[in-house]
Design a protein around this motif. Structure first.
Motif, PDB file in Angstrom:
ATOM      1  N   ASP A   1       0.804  -1.242  -0.184  1.00  0.00           N
ATOM      2  CA  ASP A   1       0.081  -0.094   0.050  1.00  0.00           C
ATOM      3  C   ASP A   1       0.772   1.306  -0.042  1.00  0.00           C
ATOM      4  OD1 ASP A   1      -1.925   1.937   0.130  1.00  0.00           O
ATOM      5  OD2 ASP A   1      -3.126   0.684   1.766  1.00  0.00           O
ATOM      6  N   GLU A   2       0.562   2.300  -1.086  1.00  0.00           N
ATOM      7  CA  GLU A   2       1.604   3.165  -1.013  1.00  0.00           C
ATOM      8  C   GLU A   2       1.103   4.359  -0.046  1.00  0.00           C
ATOM      9  OE1 GLU A   2       2.115   4.909  -5.223  1.00  0.00           O
ATOM     10  OE2 GLU A   2       2.865   3.037  -5.850  1.00  0.00           O
ATOM     11  N   CYS A   3      -0.238   4.156   0.412  1.00  0.00           N
ATOM     12  CA  CYS A   3      -0.787   4.976   1.335  1.00  0.00           C
ATOM     13  C   CYS A   3      -1.364   4.072   2.359  1.00  0.00           C
ATOM     14  CB  CYS A   3      -1.814   6.050   0.746  1.00  0.00           C
ATOM     15  SG  CYS A   3      -1.320   6.994  -0.688  1.00  0.00           S
ATOM     16  N   PRO A   4      -0.585   3.587   3.191  1.00  0.00           N
ATOM     17  CA  PRO A   4      -0.889   2.477   4.156  1.00  0.00           C
ATOM     18  C   PRO A   4      -1.612   3.105   5.195  1.00  0.00           C
ATOM     19  CG  PRO A   4       1.299   3.125   4.777  1.00  0.00           C
ATOM     20  CD  PRO A   4       0.872   3.651   3.312  1.00  0.00           C
ATOM     21  N   GLU A   5      -1.976   4.260   5.431  1.00  0.00           N
ATOM     22  CA  GLU A   5      -2.751   4.861   6.526  1.00  0.00           C
ATOM     23  C   GLU A   5      -3.955   5.737   6.220  1.00  0.00           C
ATOM     24  OE1 GLU A   5      -0.273   7.225   9.230  1.00  0.00           O
ATOM     25  OE2 GLU A   5       0.875   5.581   9.728  1.00  0.00           O
ATOM     26  N   VAL A   6      -4.241   5.666   4.769  1.00  0.00           N
ATOM     27  CA  VAL A   6      -5.374   6.299   4.358  1.00  0.00           C
ATOM     28  C   VAL A   6      -6.323   5.244   3.298  1.00  0.00           C
ATOM     29  CG1 VAL A   6      -6.353   8.213   2.708  1.00  0.00           C
ATOM     30  CG2 VAL A   6      -4.228   8.278   4.148  1.00  0.00           C
ATOM     31  N   PHE A   7      -7.418   5.131   3.604  1.00  0.00           N
ATOM     32  CA  PHE A   7      -8.150   4.116   2.562  1.00  0.00           C
ATOM     33  C   PHE A   7      -8.173   4.598   1.221  1.00  0.00           C
ATOM     34  CE2 PHE A   7     -12.172   2.449   0.956  1.00  0.00           C
ATOM     35  CZ  PHE A   7     -12.033   1.023   1.514  1.00  0.00           C
ATOM     36  N   GLY A   8      -7.731   3.588   0.456  1.00  0.00           N
ATOM     37  CA  GLY A   8      -7.623   3.804  -0.832  1.00  0.00           C
ATOM     38  C   GLY A   8      -8.198   2.858  -1.902  1.00  0.00           C
ATOM     39  N   LEU A   9      -7.760   3.007  -3.167  1.00  0.00           N
ATOM     40  CA  LEU A   9      -8.155   1.914  -4.168  1.00  0.00           C
ATOM     41  C   LEU A   9      -7.247   1.150  -4.827  1.00  0.00           C
ATOM     42  CD1 LEU A   9     -10.297   4.517  -6.253  1.00  0.00           C
ATOM     43  CD2 LEU A   9     -11.243   3.352  -4.466  1.00  0.00           C
ATOM     44  N   LYS A  10      -7.511  -0.216  -5.118  1.00  0.00           N
ATOM     45  CA  LYS A  10      -6.464  -1.063  -5.413  1.00  0.00           C
ATOM     46  C   LYS A  10      -5.927  -0.621  -6.756  1.00  0.00           C
ATOM     47  CE  LYS A  10      -6.266  -5.822  -6.721  1.00  0.00           C
ATOM     48  NZ  LYS A  10      -6.740  -7.284  -6.923  1.00  0.00           N
ATOM     49  N   GLU A  11      -6.513  -0.147  -7.771  1.00  0.00           N
ATOM     50  CA  GLU A  11      -5.883   0.387  -8.887  1.00  0.00           C
ATOM     51  C   GLU A  11      -4.764   1.606  -8.681  1.00  0.00           C
ATOM     52  OE1 GLU A  11     -10.158   2.364  -9.434  1.00  0.00           O
ATOM     53  OE2 GLU A  11      -9.083   0.646  -8.123  1.00  0.00           O
ATOM     54  N   PHE A  12      -4.628   2.167  -7.511  1.00  0.00           N
ATOM     55  CA  PHE A  12      -3.857   3.009  -7.243  1.00  0.00           C
ATOM     56  C   PHE A  12      -2.989   2.774  -6.013  1.00  0.00           C
ATOM     57  CE2 PHE A  12      -7.357   5.968  -8.833  1.00  0.00           C
ATOM     58  CZ  PHE A  12      -6.804   6.207  -9.887  1.00  0.00           C
ATOM     59  N   ASN A  13      -2.703   1.390  -6.028  1.00  0.00           N
ATOM     60  CA  ASN A  13      -1.936   0.810  -5.004  1.00  0.00           C
ATOM     61  C   ASN A  13      -2.316   1.239  -3.618  1.00  0.00           C
ATOM     62  OD1 ASN A  13      -0.467  -0.774  -6.926  1.00  0.00           O
ATOM     63  ND2 ASN A  13       0.858   1.310  -7.435  1.00  0.00           N
ATOM     64  N   GLY A  14      -3.391   1.369  -3.295  1.00  0.00           N
ATOM     65  CA  GLY A  14      -4.038   1.844  -1.922  1.00  0.00           C
ATOM     66  C   GLY A  14      -4.196   3.163  -1.569  1.00  0.00           C
ATOM     67  N   CYS A  15      -4.063   4.051  -2.729  1.00  0.00           N
ATOM     68  CA  CYS A  15      -3.944   5.347  -2.339  1.00  0.00           C
ATOM     69  C   CYS A  15      -5.540   5.789  -2.789  1.00  0.00           C
ATOM     70  CB  CYS A  15      -3.039   6.388  -3.310  1.00  0.00           C
ATOM     71  SG  CYS A  15      -1.178   6.034  -2.429  1.00  0.00           S
ATOM     72  N   PRO A  16      -5.946   6.991  -2.118  1.00  0.00           N
ATOM     73  CA  PRO A  16      -7.280   7.468  -2.581  1.00  0.00           C
ATOM     74  C   PRO A  16      -7.431   8.324  -3.788  1.00  0.00           C
ATOM     75  CG  PRO A  16      -6.368   8.735  -0.595  1.00  0.00           C
ATOM     76  CD  PRO A  16      -5.609   7.724  -1.062  1.00  0.00           C
ATOM     77  N   ASP A  17      -8.575   8.471  -4.339  1.00  0.00           N
ATOM     78  CA  ASP A  17      -8.665   9.571  -5.573  1.00  0.00           C
ATOM     79  C   ASP A  17     -10.002  10.106  -4.997  1.00  0.00           C
ATOM     80  OD1 ASP A  17      -8.871  10.772  -7.773  1.00  0.00           O
ATOM     81  OD2 ASP A  17      -9.527   9.364  -9.021  1.00  0.00           O
ATOM     82  N   SER A  18      -9.777  11.132  -4.213  1.00  0.00           N
ATOM     83  CA  SER A  18     -10.978  11.788  -3.568  1.00  0.00           C
ATOM     84  C   SER A  18     -11.814  12.768  -4.432  1.00  0.00           C
ATOM     85  CB  SER A  18     -10.444  12.913  -2.604  1.00  0.00           C
ATOM     86  OG  SER A  18      -9.862  12.319  -1.644  1.00  0.00           O
ATOM     87  N   ASP A  19     -11.320  13.265  -5.639  1.00  0.00           N
ATOM     88  CA  ASP A  19     -12.191  13.765  -6.586  1.00  0.00           C
ATOM     89  C   ASP A  19     -12.665  12.898  -7.843  1.00  0.00           C
ATOM     90  OD1 ASP A  19      -9.701  13.635  -8.008  1.00  0.00           O
ATOM     91  OD2 ASP A  19      -9.304  15.742  -7.714  1.00  0.00           O
ATOM     92  N   GLY A  20     -12.125  11.615  -7.732  1.00  0.00           N
ATOM     93  CA  GLY A  20     -12.515  10.690  -8.839  1.00  0.00           C
ATOM     94  C   GLY A  20     -12.041  10.989 -10.347  1.00  0.00           C
ATOM     95  N   ASP A  21     -10.941  11.711 -10.501  1.00  0.00           N
ATOM     96  CA  ASP A  21     -10.515  12.347 -11.677  1.00  0.00           C
ATOM     97  C   ASP A  21      -9.508  11.380 -12.253  1.00  0.00           C
ATOM     98  OD1 ASP A  21      -8.449  12.890 -10.116  1.00  0.00           O
ATOM     99  OD2 ASP A  21      -8.536  14.887 -10.578  1.00  0.00           O
ATOM    100  N   GLY A  22      -9.156  10.122 -11.606  1.00  0.00           N
ATOM    101  CA  GLY A  22      -8.228   9.153 -12.061  1.00  0.00           C
ATOM    102  C   GLY A  22      -6.930   9.406 -11.738  1.00  0.00           C
ATOM    103  N   ILE A  23      -6.797  10.407 -10.973  1.00  0.00           N
ATOM    104  CA  ILE A  23      -5.389  10.631 -10.413  1.00  0.00           C
ATOM    105  C   ILE A  23      -5.309  10.640  -9.033  1.00  0.00           C
ATOM    106  CG2 ILE A  23      -3.615  12.402 -10.418  1.00  0.00           C
ATOM    107  CD1 ILE A  23      -5.025  13.801 -12.840  1.00  0.00           C
TER     108      ILE A  23
END
Length: 474
Positions: A228-250
C-alpha cells in the motif's frame, strides 16, 4: 462440541481482518469443518494394499459427527511450505478387529465390529502447496506429511501421517479445504483383549472452510501495508491503496488539486475558463486570459492585465496604471511631458508653441511705437494699448524667454543715454510682468545710442533709433 462451535465463530471473525491472495502476505490460516474416520476398511485385511484402499470411496464404514469436529491452525513458513496443528474429535461406530488363534500373537482374520468409542486426534503436519508452485490463485492441491497422537476409547497411540488435500479459494482469504490422510499407528495390532482395543491404522477425511489472515492492513482498504503506497489512508486497488478523492483518475498524492477533478495534463487541477492555465495557477480562473499574465486577460493590449489596468479598454502606459496620459491641448504631447499643457505645440518644443520670425517682427513692430515721456522712462498714454498687445503675443508662448532692449538716439551723452535706455527697457519689462508674463521669462538691457538702425543726422532717423526691441532668448 460447544467449544468447537465457539472456535468456528471466532475463526469467521478473524477471516475479515485481511484479504490478499499471497500466502506469504497472509501467513496464518484457520480451518474449521468436519471429519470422517474410516476405521474398518483401512485396518482390515492386514497389509493387503488392494483391500485397504480398493474401496476408498465406499462410505458405509465412515464415522461422522453431525457437528463441527475439526479445527486447524496453520502458519506459512515460506517457499510454498507451511506447518499446522490440527485437532479433531469423532465417535467411531465401526472398526475391524482381528481373530486370534490361541497361542499366537498375530490375528488370522479380521471381522467388522460395532463400537461406540470416542476418538481424539492431534496432528502436526507440514503442507506443501502445489498451487503456489504452479502459480494458481484459486486451485491449490496440497501434499501433507507429519505425525501425531490418537486416542480411541482407552487406547492411544502415536502415528505417522501422510496424505493429499485440495484448497479451492473463493476469494483472497476464504476457501474450501478437503483432505484425506493415512495415519499409520505405531501399535496397530487390531487386538480386542477384553475390549482393550488398540488404535488401528486408519484414514481420516476432512472437509471445511479455511480462512487466511495475518497481513497488516492499517487503513482497512484490502491492500496490505507492504503493498500500500498510502498505508494509513483508505484507498483503491488500482492506485496501490491510495485514494482519489475527486474521482478524476489521479490519486491524491499525485494530484495537485485532490478535491477538484481535473485532467492529467494539469496534474489533476481544473481549468474553469479553458484558457490552458489550471485554476490553481490562474489569477483570473473564470475569465480566459494569457499565460504571461497568469491567466488574466489584457483587453486593450497595452501589456497590463485588466485586473491591474485602470483603463482596461483603452491602451495606456504602465506608469499611468494602464490609462492614456491626458493631453488637454490636444497637441499629441501628454500633459506630464508638455511644458505648455494648455497651449498646443510640437513635441520638438516640449509641447509648447514655437516663436517664429513673424512673431518677433510683430513684437518689434509694437516696440517701435512705444512712446516715452521726454527724457523719462514713463509711458505716454497711447502706448499702453501697444504694451497690452505685446503681452498678448507673449502669452501665446508660455515658456519662451525674451530680452527687452532699450535704444536711444545720439542726442545727449552716453552717461545720460545708457541708464535712460536701461530704465525704459525695465519699464517695458515691469509692465509686461504686471500683465501676467512671468518675470523669469523677461530680461532688460539698455544700449543707449550704441546700436543705431538709422542715421542720427535727421529727425526721422533719430526717431527710428529711439526704439524698444524684443529678442527671443534661445
Amino acid at each position: 462440541m460447544k467449544h468447537l462451535n465457539k472456535l468456528f465463530a471466532a475463526a469467521v471473525m478473524l477471516a475479515g481482518v485481511s484479504a490478499n491472495a499471497q500466502t506469504a502476505d497472509q501467513p496464518w490460516a484457520v480451518s474449521v469443518g468436519v471429519n470422517a474416520i474410516d476405521g474398518a476398511r483401512v485396518s482390515a485385511m492386514g497389509g493387503d494394499v488392494s483391500q485397504r484402499f480398493g474401496q476408498y470411496f465406499q462410505t458405509d464404514n465412515w464415522s461422522i459427527l453431525p457437528s463441527v469436529s475439526t479445527l486447524s491452525v496453520n502458519r506459512y513458513l515460506g517457499g510454498n511450505l507451511s506447518f499446522g496443528v490440527t485437532g479433531s474429535v469423532n465417535k467411531v461406530k465401526k472398526v475391524a478387529m482381528g481373530v486370534f488363534v490361541p497361542g499366537t500373537e498375530d490375528p488370522v482374520d479380521y471381522t467388522l465390529q460395532s463400537t461406540d468409542l470416542m476418538y481424539y486426534g492431534v496432528d502436526g503436519m507440514f503442507k506443501y502447496s502445489i498451487g503456489g508452485l504452479i502459480g494458481s490463485k484459486w486451485f491449490d492441491p496440497v501434499v501433507n506429511l507429519g505425525g501425531g497422537y490418537t486416542f480411541l476409547g482407552k487406547a492411544s497411540s502415536g502415528h505417522v501421517a501422510g496424505g493429499l488435500g485440495l484448497n479451492i479459494w473463493f476469494s483472497d482469504n476464504i476457501g474450501l479445504s478437503i483432505s484425506s490422510t493415512y495415519k499409520k499407528q505405531f501399535e496397530d495390532d487390531g487386538v480386542d483383549r477384553a475390549n482393550d482395543i488398540s488404535v488401528p491404522s486408519h484414514l481420516q477425511h476432512m472437509a471445511g472452510i479455511t480462512f487466511r489472515f495475518g497481513g497488516k492492513d492499517t487503513d482497512g482498504d484490502g491492500i496490505l501495508d507492504k503493498y500500500d503506497e498510502c498505508p494509513e489512508v483508505f484507498g483503491l486497488k488500482e492506485f496501490n491503496g491510495c485514494p482519489d478523492s475527486d474521482g478524476d483518475g489521479i490519486p491524491d498524492h499525485l494530484d495537485n488539486c485532490p478535491f477538484e477533478p481535473g485532467p492529467a495534463e494539469f496534474n489533476g487541477c481544473p481549468d474553469t475558463d479553458g484558457d490552458g492555465i489550471p485554476d490553481i495557477n490562474d489569477e483570473c480562473p473564470e475569465v480566459p486570459g494569457l499565460a504571461q499574465f497568469n491567466g488574466c486577460p489584457d483587453t486593450d493590449g497595452d501589456g497590463i492585465p485588466d485586473h491591474k489596468d485602470e483603463c482596461p479598454e483603452v491602451p495606456g502606459p504602465k506608469e499611468n496604471n494602464g490609462c492614456p496620459w491626458p493631453d488637454r491641448d490636444g497637441d499629441g504631447v501628454p500633459d506630464h511631458l508638455d511644458e505648455c499643457p494648455d497651449v498646443p505645440g510640437p513635441a520638438s518644443n516640449k509641447g509648447c508653441p514655437e516663436v517664429k520670425e513673424e512673431h518677433i517682427k510683430q513684437l518689434n513692430d509694437y516696440g517701435k511705437t512705444i512712446l516715452f515721456n521726454t527724457n523719462k522712462s514713463t509711458f505716454q498714454e497711447k502706448s499702453f494699448a501697444v504694451l497690452d498687445n505685446m503681452a498678448n503675443v507673449m502669452k501665446q508662448f508660455p515658456t519662451a524667454k525674451f530680452a527687452i532692449e532699450g535704444h536711444t538716439d545720439s542726442s545727449g551723452s552716453d552717461k545720460i543715454n545708457d541708464p535712460l535706455s536701461l530704465d525704459r527697457a525695465n519699464a517695458v519689462r515691469d509692465y509686461l510682468i504686471s500683465k501676467g508674463i512671468k518675470a523669469d521669462r523677461l530680461t532688460a538691457e539698455g544700449f543707449g545710442s550704441k546700436r543705431p538702425i538709422d542715421t542720427n543726422k535727421t529727425a526721422a532717423g533719430k526717431a527710428n533709433n529711439r526704439r524698444t526691441e524684443v529678442r527671443l532668448i534661445k
